[in-house]
Design a protein around this motif. Structure first.
Motif, PDB file in Angstrom:
ATOM      1  N   SER A  72       0.799  -1.222   0.000  1.00 16.88           N
ATOM      2  CA  SER A  72       0.000   0.000   0.000  1.00 16.88           C
ATOM      3  C   SER A  72       0.835   1.276   0.000  1.00 16.88           C
ATOM      4  O   SER A  72       0.287   2.372   0.005  1.00 16.88           O
ATOM      5  N   ASP A  73       2.190   1.150   0.008  1.00 17.35           N
ATOM      6  CA  ASP A  73       3.024   2.337   0.112  1.00 17.35           C
ATOM      7  C   ASP A  73       3.402   2.930  -1.244  1.00 17.35           C
ATOM      8  O   ASP A  73       4.242   3.819  -1.334  1.00 17.35           O
ATOM      9  N   ASN A  74       2.763   2.482  -2.336  1.00 17.13           N
ATOM     10  CA  ASN A  74       3.075   3.060  -3.641  1.00 17.13           C
ATOM     11  C   ASN A  74       2.704   4.540  -3.649  1.00 17.13           C
ATOM     12  O   ASN A  74       1.637   4.912  -3.172  1.00 17.13           O
ATOM     13  N   PRO A  75       3.582   5.410  -4.200  1.00 18.12           N
ATOM     14  CA  PRO A  75       3.309   6.859  -4.182  1.00 18.12           C
ATOM     15  C   PRO A  75       2.043   7.242  -4.961  1.00 18.12           C
ATOM     16  O   PRO A  75       1.529   8.355  -4.773  1.00 18.12           O
ATOM     17  N   GLY A  76       1.549   6.345  -5.798  1.00 18.23           N
ATOM     18  CA  GLY A  76       0.347   6.667  -6.577  1.00 18.23           C
ATOM     19  C   GLY A  76      -0.915   6.046  -6.026  1.00 18.23           C
ATOM     20  O   GLY A  76      -1.990   6.157  -6.637  1.00 18.23           O
ATOM     21  N   MET A  77      -0.828   5.375  -4.855  1.00 18.22           N
ATOM     22  CA  MET A  77      -1.982   4.637  -4.339  1.00 18.22           C
ATOM     23  C   MET A  77      -3.176   5.559  -4.061  1.00 18.22           C
ATOM     24  O   MET A  77      -4.310   5.265  -4.434  1.00 18.22           O
ATOM     25  N   ALA A  78      -2.924   6.668  -3.398  1.00 18.05           N
ATOM     26  CA  ALA A  78      -4.027   7.582  -3.062  1.00 18.05           C
ATOM     27  C   ALA A  78      -4.697   8.106  -4.321  1.00 18.05           C
ATOM     28  O   ALA A  78      -5.938   8.140  -4.430  1.00 18.05           O
ATOM     29  N   GLY A  79      -3.883   8.522  -5.295  1.00 16.49           N
ATOM     30  CA  GLY A  79      -4.440   9.021  -6.556  1.00 16.49           C
ATOM     31  C   GLY A  79      -5.175   7.937  -7.323  1.00 16.49           C
ATOM     32  O   GLY A  79      -6.199   8.208  -7.977  1.00 16.49           O
ATOM     33  N   ALA A  80      -4.665   6.707  -7.248  1.00 16.05           N
ATOM     34  CA  ALA A  80      -5.310   5.591  -7.945  1.00 16.05           C
ATOM     35  C   ALA A  80      -6.686   5.319  -7.347  1.00 16.05           C
ATOM     36  O   ALA A  80      -7.657   5.060  -8.068  1.00 16.05           O
ATOM     37  N   LYS A  81      -6.783   5.379  -6.019  1.00 11.73           N
ATOM     38  CA  LYS A  81      -8.077   5.151  -5.363  1.00 11.73           C
ATOM     39  C   LYS A  81      -9.073   6.240  -5.736  1.00 11.73           C
ATOM     40  O   LYS A  81     -10.259   5.976  -5.942  1.00 11.73           O
ATOM     41  N   THR A  82      -8.579   7.469  -5.835  1.00 12.96           N
ATOM     42  CA  THR A  82      -9.458   8.574  -6.225  1.00 12.96           C
ATOM     43  C   THR A  82      -9.953   8.375  -7.654  1.00 12.96           C
ATOM     44  O   THR A  82     -11.144   8.579  -7.953  1.00 12.96           O
ATOM     45  N   ALA A  83      -9.047   7.970  -8.545  1.00 10.51           N
ATOM     46  CA  ALA A  83      -9.439   7.714  -9.936  1.00 10.51           C
ATOM     47  C   ALA A  83     -10.458   6.584 -10.009  1.00 10.51           C
ATOM     48  O   ALA A  83     -11.419   6.636 -10.791  1.00 10.51           O
ATOM     49  N   LEU A  84     -10.236   5.586  -9.173  1.00 11.07           N
ATOM     50  CA  LEU A  84     -11.150   4.440  -9.147  1.00 11.07           C
ATOM     51  C   LEU A  84     -12.535   4.862  -8.649  1.00 11.07           C
ATOM     52  O   LEU A  84     -13.558   4.425  -9.184  1.00 11.07           O
ATOM     53  N   LEU A  85     -12.561   5.714  -7.635  1.00 12.98           N
ATOM     54  CA  LEU A  85     -13.836   6.210  -7.110  1.00 12.98           C
ATOM     55  C   LEU A  85     -14.608   6.950  -8.194  1.00 12.98           C
ATOM     56  O   LEU A  85     -15.822   6.773  -8.344  1.00 12.98           O
ATOM     57  N   ARG A  86     -13.910   7.764  -8.961  1.00 14.60           N
ATOM     58  CA  ARG A  86     -14.584   8.517 -10.031  1.00 14.60           C
ATOM     59  C   ARG A  86     -15.127   7.585 -11.100  1.00 14.60           C
ATOM     60  O   ARG A  86     -16.228   7.786 -11.619  1.00 14.60           O
TER      61      ARG A  86
END
Length: 772
Positions: A198-212
């Motif tokens: 879960s420590d990938n630097p893009g994880m937070a952005g990926a979750k946001t993209a997934l939510l959209r």
């Protein structure tokens, strides 16, 4: 495998249990054929050279013992996928299966090998990525074929995994991979990497993209998703989308005392802000019907406040608003106001609660002035809306002696065409249908010129292929319901309507409009069958189960019992309690029935002779904590726990109790007795839950004089183990009332299943359109 590693310490550990299994099978077949033992070294050489899958060569790389478990877990996940899906007979195209197998077996094996042989990864990293890979394979197998997860995503999923893996090893963001993937692929990838990496630097952005992506696929879940993620940068834009498409849901969330509720209340959009303002007012529900005019500045909150506590004035304001909205629907504007349904629902509620139930309750009062006092001061338009919005509750006498004549008494020039124009044609088909059913259509048409009457009846029939809302059939059902009444009273008008139906059918055939073709073909069949002295088998013509009889065996359960459930309601006027007493008296003191009254919530009645018939009726209870509802729920639980499935359901209570019955209607019901609740919405609801139900309803208030003979006739057939022939049963009942004019008049208001053209039409339409 452990035995081989014990004998030969340096043997290569192979990834595929499947491959070894096949080699052992080959080895055993060789022994059987050659009747001799093949040396173990020959077996090992076979394993080393073996192939598995579709020509795939087994790898020969060495696996560290501390990671063999994780490799085995991946192999097991692959095996499970192969057994449950790839090798299974499931109707999936073979070429697609080959693509899936290539991705989930060959490509996964390659990734597995790359992880194991990557010298830049330490043991912990290798274990982490092997477990992530296993999670990906299992995630695909668990979700494949479900909503948002088509089986065909496998190649894209494995490709995306390889890209994310490469970026994660380099400690680079894999958000772009998720951005470019479809939702199902992105969801599995984010889940598997989030679980172990879960420590990938893009994880937070990926979750946001997934939510959209998810919100785009499921707009109905936008607010539920934002509740857990209220600070995403696109929250305001999604809230605006919900405001336009599901205002009622936005209203519910705007009142919440959480971060999402706060964001909605502080939203910059005027529309959202108005909904939030209403949601946080104690009178919010009373403002809601006027939302569109509030937004347009045609009315103010203060103007609504001035009338909201006075049912009469509030109803008057709603009628004025509804007429305005109905006018905007007409060409050239064709503008649909926001929350038309909310306005309709509130108008119907007020019309029934304040006006109709009052005049219905006084149906035994001989003084017209006393009975219809509540209607004093109403305009013709307000009386019109009371009629069309209270179809399922308005008694015949309330309509014929009260609402209808007062419409024209209060018009300066009593003309039906002027009345319809004054309401912008709103609900005109409903009004005509009711006039036909209550035998006032000739009078209504007689108030206008012949040419206008003909134009009106033409408009009544044409244009049914254009629904007011998606899959709405109310107008078509109104036309179907009215025909038999018109046929009985005015054959030339019935002939005119039939010709218009034929013309409309040909028009829709030319335009290849499937909905129109189906609607008018069904109406043509129904009307032609009514317009002939020759008996027509409508069931065969319409492709639906028989409407003329109910097969006895279809009503029985595995033990040969017919289970009935009767819904009663306690009323302050004691009507429900009296109805229950009358119902029980049908069985008391009868040798052929046994009654068990030990339970405080319901009674059980069983046949003592003939075929087994079990009747369960909840007691009509009255109290602040809704004891009716509790008693019914306890009975439903009791029936469910004992696998007792009602096939006959009877609603005994005022029509305003019907919604409660429909919410609990068992889908196993084959016969449903509604009483005075036969309007379109109720028929549609029953047939949505019980698609082939035979429905008995009445245009008038249900009465003991008619209800009891009908129920007795049904039970007589059931105890005898006989099919129910509705035509012969209705003929016998009609003869029974022949010498009692008052009872005969009430009986004639009851509609048997084979004459319920609205219900027949709904069944036939759904069958023709392939709907469930």
């Amino acid at each position: 495998m452990k035995l081989l590693t014990d004998v030969i310490p340096h043997i290569l550990i192979f990834r595929s249990i499947r491959a070894i299994g096949r080699i052992f099978a080959l080895y055993q077949r060789s022994i059987h054929r050659m009747k001799s033992l093949i040396p173990i070294f020959f077996l090992l050489s076979l394993i080393c050279c073996a192939s598995f899958g579709q020509g795939q060569v087994a790898a020969s790389y060495q696996i560290a013992k501390e990671r063999s478990l994780w490799h085995d877990n991946i192999d097991k996940a692959q095996q499970k996928l192969e057994q449950q899906f790839i090798r299974a007979r499931n109707g999936v195209d073979t070429s697609l299966k080959l693509q899936i197998e290539d991705a989930m077996v060959r490509r996964v094996d390659e990734i597995q090998q790359n992880i194991e042989l990557d010298s830049n990864l330490n043991n912990n990293d290798k274990v982490k990525y092997l477990r992530t890979l296993e999670y990906m394979v299992r995630g695909y197998n668990d979700r494949r074929g479900k909503k948002d997860f088509p089986v065909a995503i496998a190649p894209a999923l494995v490709k995306g995994f390889a890209e994310c893996l490469d970026l994660d090893i380099k400690r680079q963001s894999f958000k772009d991979v998720i951005d470019n993937a479809e939702y199902g692929v992105g969801k599995i990838l984010v889940d598997c990497f989030d679980f172990y990496s879960s420590d990938n630097p893009g994880m937070a952005g990926a979750k946001t993209a997934l939510l959209r992506k998810y919100c785009g696929l499921h707009p109905e879940d936008i607010l539920s998703s934002l509740r857990d993620n209220p600070n995403v940068y696109f929250a305001d834009s999604l809230i605006s989308v919900v405001a336009k498409n599901d205002t009622r849901r936005l209203y519910d969330f705007a009142a919440a005392r959480n971060k999402l509720g706060e964001r909605i209340r502080n939203h910059p959009d005027t529309f959202v802000n108005m909904v939030a303002r209403m949601a946080n007012s104690k009178s919010g529900q009373l403002y809601f019907p006027f939302l569109d005019n509030l937004l347009k500045g045609k009315i103010t909150i203060e103007e609504i406040d001035a009338v909201k506590e006075d049912d009469f004035k509030y109803f008057r304001l709603m009628v004025k608003t509804r007429i305005d909205y109905a006018g905007r629907l007409l060409p050239p504007a064709r503008d649909t106001a926001h929350e038309m349904r909310a306005l309709q629902a509130m108008m119907a509620s007020k019309a029934k609660q304040y006006f109709v139930r009052e005049i219905n309750a006084l149906h035994d009062v001989s003084s017209s002035a006393v009975r219809f006092k509540r209607l004093e001061g109403l305009t013709p338009q307000e009386l019109y809306y009371i009629a069309v919005l209270s179809e399922d509750e308005l008694y015949t006498s309330s309509y014929v002696s009260g609402v209808y004549p007062r419409i024209f008494e209060r018009m300066a020039t009593p003309r039906g065409d002027s009345l319809l124009m004054s309401v912008n044609g709103d609900y005109f088909r409903k009004f005509i249908k009711m006039a036909a059913g209550y035998n006032t259509l000739s009078n209504f048409l007689g108030t206008m010129g012949k040419e206008n009457a003909e134009t009106l009846m033409q408009s009544f029939v044409i244009g049914l292929e254009k629904p007011k809302a998606k899959d709405d059939l109310e107008d078509a059902v109104d036309v179907a319901d009215s025909y038999s009444s018109i046929m009985d009273k005015d054959k030339p008008l019935a002939s005119f309507i039939l010709n218009q139906v034929r013309w409309s059918y040909e028009k829709n055939v030319r335009e290849n409009n499937k909905r129109g073709i189906v609607i008018y073909n069904l109406l043509k069949i129904l009307f032609q069958s009514a317009d002939t002295t020759t008996k027509t088998d409508l069931s065969s013509l319409l492709g639906i189960p028989s409407i003329y009889d109910q097969n006895y065996r279809d009503l029985t359960d595995d033990s040969g019992r017919v289970i009935q459930q009767v819904f009663f309601y306690g009323d302050e006027d004691k009507d429900g309690q009296l109805s229950f007493i009358n119902f029980m008296n049908m069985f008391r003191g009868k040798a052929e029935w046994k009654i068990n009254e030990k339970n405080p919530d319901w009674v059980t009645i069983t046949s003592a002779k003939g075929k087994p018939v079990w009747i369960f009726a909840n007691r009509p209870l009255l109290g602040d904590d809704d004891p009716d509802d509790k008693a019914q729920n306890k009975l439903i639980d009791y029936l469910y726990e004992r696998n007792l499935k009602p096939t006959v359901v009877i609603h005994r209570g005022h029509s305003y109790h019907l919604n409660s019955t429909l919410k609990k209607l068992p889908p196993t019901a084959k016969i449903v007795v509604l009483g005075s609740c036969g309007g379109y919405n109720n028929l549609n609801e029953v047939l949505t839950i019980c698609k082939d139900a035979h429905i008995i309803s009445s245009k008038q208030v249900g009465t003991k004089v008619v209800n009891e003979p009908i129920l007795q006739a049904i039970n007589k057939n059931l105890v005898a183990g006989q099919n129910i022939d509705w035509i012969s049963m209705w003929r016998e009942l009609s003869g029974r009332f022949r010498n009692d004019a008052a009872a005969k008049e009430k009986f004639d208001d009851y509609i048997p299943p084979y004459k319920n053209l609205g219900a027949i039409f709904i069944k036939a339409y759904r069958n023709a359109m392939g709907e469930e």
